[in-house]
Design an enzyme around this catalytic site. Structure first.
Site, PDB file in Angstrom:
ATOM      1  N   LYS A  79       0.829  -1.213   0.000  1.00  0.00           N
ATOM      2  CA  LYS A  79       0.000   0.000   0.000  1.00  0.00           C
ATOM      3  C   LYS A  79       0.857   1.254   0.000  1.00  0.00           C
ATOM      4  O   LYS A  79       0.508   2.243  -0.634  1.00  0.00           O
ATOM      5  CB  LYS A  79      -0.950   0.003   1.204  1.00  0.00           C
ATOM      6  CG  LYS A  79      -2.073  -1.008   1.040  1.00  0.00           C
ATOM      7  CD  LYS A  79      -3.050  -0.919   2.187  1.00  0.00           C
ATOM      8  CE  LYS A  79      -4.147  -1.974   2.040  1.00  0.00           C
ATOM      9  NZ  LYS A  79      -4.957  -2.116   3.234  1.00  0.00           N
ATOM     10  N   LYS A 130      -4.201 -10.441  -6.640  1.00  0.00           N
ATOM     11  CA  LYS A 130      -5.532 -10.719  -6.095  1.00  0.00           C
ATOM     12  C   LYS A 130      -6.560  -9.710  -6.595  1.00  0.00           C
ATOM     13  O   LYS A 130      -6.205  -8.560  -6.915  1.00  0.00           O
ATOM     14  CB  LYS A 130      -5.483 -10.739  -4.565  1.00  0.00           C
ATOM     15  CG  LYS A 130      -5.198  -9.416  -3.935  1.00  0.00           C
ATOM     16  CD  LYS A 130      -5.392  -9.446  -2.424  1.00  0.00           C
ATOM     17  CE  LYS A 130      -5.187  -8.033  -1.900  1.00  0.00           C
ATOM     18  NZ  LYS A 130      -5.474  -7.816  -0.524  1.00  0.00           N
ATOM     19  N   LYS A 184     -10.204  -4.007  -4.453  1.00  0.00           N
ATOM     20  CA  LYS A 184     -10.899  -2.747  -4.704  1.00  0.00           C
ATOM     21  C   LYS A 184      -9.920  -1.660  -5.108  1.00  0.00           C
ATOM     22  O   LYS A 184     -10.252  -0.741  -5.822  1.00  0.00           O
ATOM     23  CB  LYS A 184     -11.594  -2.240  -3.425  1.00  0.00           C
ATOM     24  CG  LYS A 184     -12.491  -3.245  -2.777  1.00  0.00           C
ATOM     25  CD  LYS A 184     -13.019  -2.728  -1.444  1.00  0.00           C
ATOM     26  CE  LYS A 184     -12.612  -3.647  -0.308  1.00  0.00           C
ATOM     27  NZ  LYS A 184     -13.528  -3.719   0.806  1.00  0.00           N
TER      28      LYS A 184
HETATM   29  P1  TYM Z   1     -10.423  -6.228   3.522  1.00  0.00           P
HETATM   30  O1  TYM Z   1     -11.463  -5.190   3.801  1.00  0.00           O
HETATM   31  O2  TYM Z   1      -9.380  -5.916   2.523  1.00  0.00           O
HETATM   32  O3  TYM Z   1     -11.121  -7.573   3.067  1.00  0.00           O
HETATM   33  C1  TYM Z   1     -12.194  -8.179   3.796  1.00  0.00           C
HETATM   34  C2  TYM Z   1     -12.063  -9.689   3.697  1.00  0.00           C
HETATM   35  O4  TYM Z   1     -12.064 -10.096   2.317  1.00  0.00           O
HETATM   36  C3  TYM Z   1     -10.939 -10.948   2.071  1.00  0.00           C
HETATM   37  N1  TYM Z   1     -10.472 -10.723   0.695  1.00  0.00           N
HETATM   38  C4  TYM Z   1     -10.252 -11.706  -0.188  1.00  0.00           C
HETATM   39  N2  TYM Z   1     -10.387 -13.043  -0.101  1.00  0.00           N
HETATM   40  C5  TYM Z   1     -10.087 -13.775  -1.222  1.00  0.00           C
HETATM   41  N3  TYM Z   1      -9.667 -13.215  -2.389  1.00  0.00           N
HETATM   42  C6  TYM Z   1      -9.516 -11.879  -2.510  1.00  0.00           C
HETATM   43  N4  TYM Z   1      -9.132 -11.354  -3.671  1.00  0.00           N
HETATM   44  C7  TYM Z   1      -9.807 -11.060  -1.381  1.00  0.00           C
HETATM   45  N5  TYM Z   1      -9.771  -9.717  -1.165  1.00  0.00           N
HETATM   46  C8  TYM Z   1     -10.178  -9.539   0.108  1.00  0.00           C
HETATM   47  C9  TYM Z   1      -9.882 -10.515   3.088  1.00  0.00           C
HETATM   48  O5  TYM Z   1      -8.943 -11.528   3.316  1.00  0.00           O
HETATM   49  C10 TYM Z   1     -10.744 -10.211   4.297  1.00  0.00           C
HETATM   50  O6  TYM Z   1     -10.986 -11.392   5.040  1.00  0.00           O
HETATM   51  N6  TYM Z   1      -7.291  -5.822   7.410  1.00  0.00           N
HETATM   52  C11 TYM Z   1      -8.588  -6.333   6.991  1.00  0.00           C
HETATM   53  C12 TYM Z   1      -9.742  -5.809   7.821  1.00  0.00           C
HETATM   54  C13 TYM Z   1      -9.661  -6.064   9.287  1.00  0.00           C
HETATM   55  C14 TYM Z   1      -9.790  -7.328   9.923  1.00  0.00           C
HETATM   56  C15 TYM Z   1      -9.711  -7.048  11.313  1.00  0.00           C
HETATM   57  C16 TYM Z   1      -9.950  -8.633   9.451  1.00  0.00           C
HETATM   58  C17 TYM Z   1      -9.494  -5.129  10.261  1.00  0.00           C
HETATM   59  N7  TYM Z   1      -9.553  -5.700  11.482  1.00  0.00           N
HETATM   60  C18 TYM Z   1      -9.794  -8.085  12.268  1.00  0.00           C
HETATM   61  C19 TYM Z   1     -10.024  -9.669  10.404  1.00  0.00           C
HETATM   62  C20 TYM Z   1      -9.962  -9.386  11.779  1.00  0.00           C
HETATM   63  C21 TYM Z   1      -8.827  -5.912   5.543  1.00  0.00           C
HETATM   64  O7  TYM Z   1      -8.336  -4.917   5.099  1.00  0.00           O
HETATM   65  O8  TYM Z   1      -9.750  -6.700   4.889  1.00  0.00           O
END
Ligand code: TYM
Length: 341
Positions: free
Chosen positions: A126, A207, A210
């Site tokens: 990022k 991957k 967004k």
């Molecule tokens: P975020 O918002 O990027 O994504 C949310 C969830 O979607 C999954 N994900 C994917 N899985 C498979 N293929 C993909 N291309 C893909 N893109 C996204 C992510 O693995 C995630 O499970 N840091 C985290 C948010 C967060 C969080 C937490 C997660 C903050 N606090 C505590 C778990 C526990 C994030 O940015 O996810």
């Protein structure tokens, strides 16, 4: 069975496990979020005490338009309910509504090292793509650790890209417990067998995301059936013509097999046995995705009509979350030597 699976089985059998996960309100929800995480979230709410959080504070780590963040947050809550999260069966809330997250994050920042944070691949990715690198982007995993540890979480259902963040959460919890006595439950991640890494349809080596602005490579949960079919039809494959699951040498085809497998609850290897031609695989994958998305889109349209009700449900979720979070925060504050006020 690997050691992580054995640990999960042990936790699940021993007691009602607590599940926690989070998602950023950073724009449209895509197929990767749905198959990598949300389908699992919905399943967990039936069996476990489940807590799900829209992490708006994490979204602030990259520059955001204020109005957009506000509306993305409300819309994401409606999308999560449309996907199947039921506020009667789980706790669904917005991170900034529970101030204990920011408060515990400071204790986490003081428990994790600069070196550990420097090794986070999400930060490297990022920060390479942003003109303004906030301190919050660097300390992001400390806030994520606070999210998870506040709820005495046993299991964290996430996609594969979050593996490193859960590992560092475990390290932080263990270090804190070691320094100050038993305070936090050390969580396990749960990564789905299919769909854990949904890749960009045009660039299957990265991957689906967004933030990559790959319009043709990303399928939005609210996308029309026509557009879903077009994008899957145009998905990049390869020229050897063999339907086989092998991410190393056949990333595009393997991605389609994963998507179809995750959408139909079948292993990608088994899906591969049913197809001989890429065209047939693409048609089946498109049908499965359209079938998955259509009812979500219908429910979302209904929920969108009543934003006041969504806000009411989020308030109830925040009140429920605070009951648990405040107890854990107080325990952590006492154990690390803060004088009670
Ligand atoms: P975020 O918002 O990027 O994504 C949310 C969830 O979607 C999954 N994900 C994917 N899985 C498979 N293929 C993909 N291309 C893909 N893109 C996204 C992510 O693995 C995630 O499970 N840091 C985290 C948010 C967060 C969080 C937490 C997660 C903050 N606090 C505590 C778990 C526990 C994030 O940015 O996810």
């Amino acid at each position: 069975m690997g050691s992580a699976q054995i640990a999960i089985l042990r936790i699940t059998l021993a007691k009602m496990a607590r599940v926690f996960s989070g998602i950023q309100p950073s724009g449209d929800l895509h197929l990767g979020n749905l198959l990598g995480a949300l389908v699992n979230w919905v399943n967990h709410q039936e069996e476990h005490e489940s807590v799900y959080c829209i992490v708006d504070l994490h979204a602030l780590t990259l520059p955001k338009d204020a109005e957009e963040l506000r509306s993305n947050t409300l819309e994401l809550a409606q999308l999560l309910m449309a996907v199947g999260l039921d506020p009667d069966r789980c706790t669904l809330f917005v991170q900034s509504h529970v101030p204990e997250h920011s408060q515990l994050a400071w204790l986490m920042e003081c428990t994790v090292s600069y070196g550990e944070l420097s090794r986070m691949t999400a930060f490297k990715d990022k920060s390479d793509r942003s003109d303004f690198i906030s301190a919050g982007l660097f300390t992001y995993p400390a806030l994520q650790a606070a999210d998870i540890l506040l709820y005495d979480t046993d299991l964290v259902p996430v996609g594969d890209d979050q593996r490193q963040h859960i590992e560092i959460t475990r390290d932080i919890a263990e270090r804190f417990n070691h320094r100050f006595g038993e305070t936090f439950v050390v969580p396990e991640h749960v990564i789905p067998p299919a769909g854990a890494r949904v890749m960009d349809l045009q660039h299957p080596d990265r991957k689906m995301s967004k933030s990559q602005h790959s319009v043709n490579g990303t399928i939005n949960v609210l996308e029309s059936p026509d557009s879903v079919r077009k994008k899957i039809k145009r998905a990049v494959t390869d020229s050897d013509g063999e339907v086989r699951f092998d991410f190393e040498s056949k990333a595009g085809v393997s991605n389609l097999l994963s998507i179809l497998g995750a959408a139909t609850n079948t292993s990608p290897e088994k899906v591969a046995d049913s197809f001989e031609r890429y065209g047939d695989l693409k048609t089946a994958a498109a049908d499965a995705v359209v079938e998955l998305l259509t009812p979500i889109q219908e429910r979302f349209a209904d929920l969108q009509a009543d934003p006041a009700e969504t806000r009411r449900l989020l308030q109830i979720g925040a009140d429920k979350a605070r009951e648990v979070a405040s107890r854990t925060l107080m325990r952590a504050q006492q154990n690390c030597g803060l004088l009670e006020g």
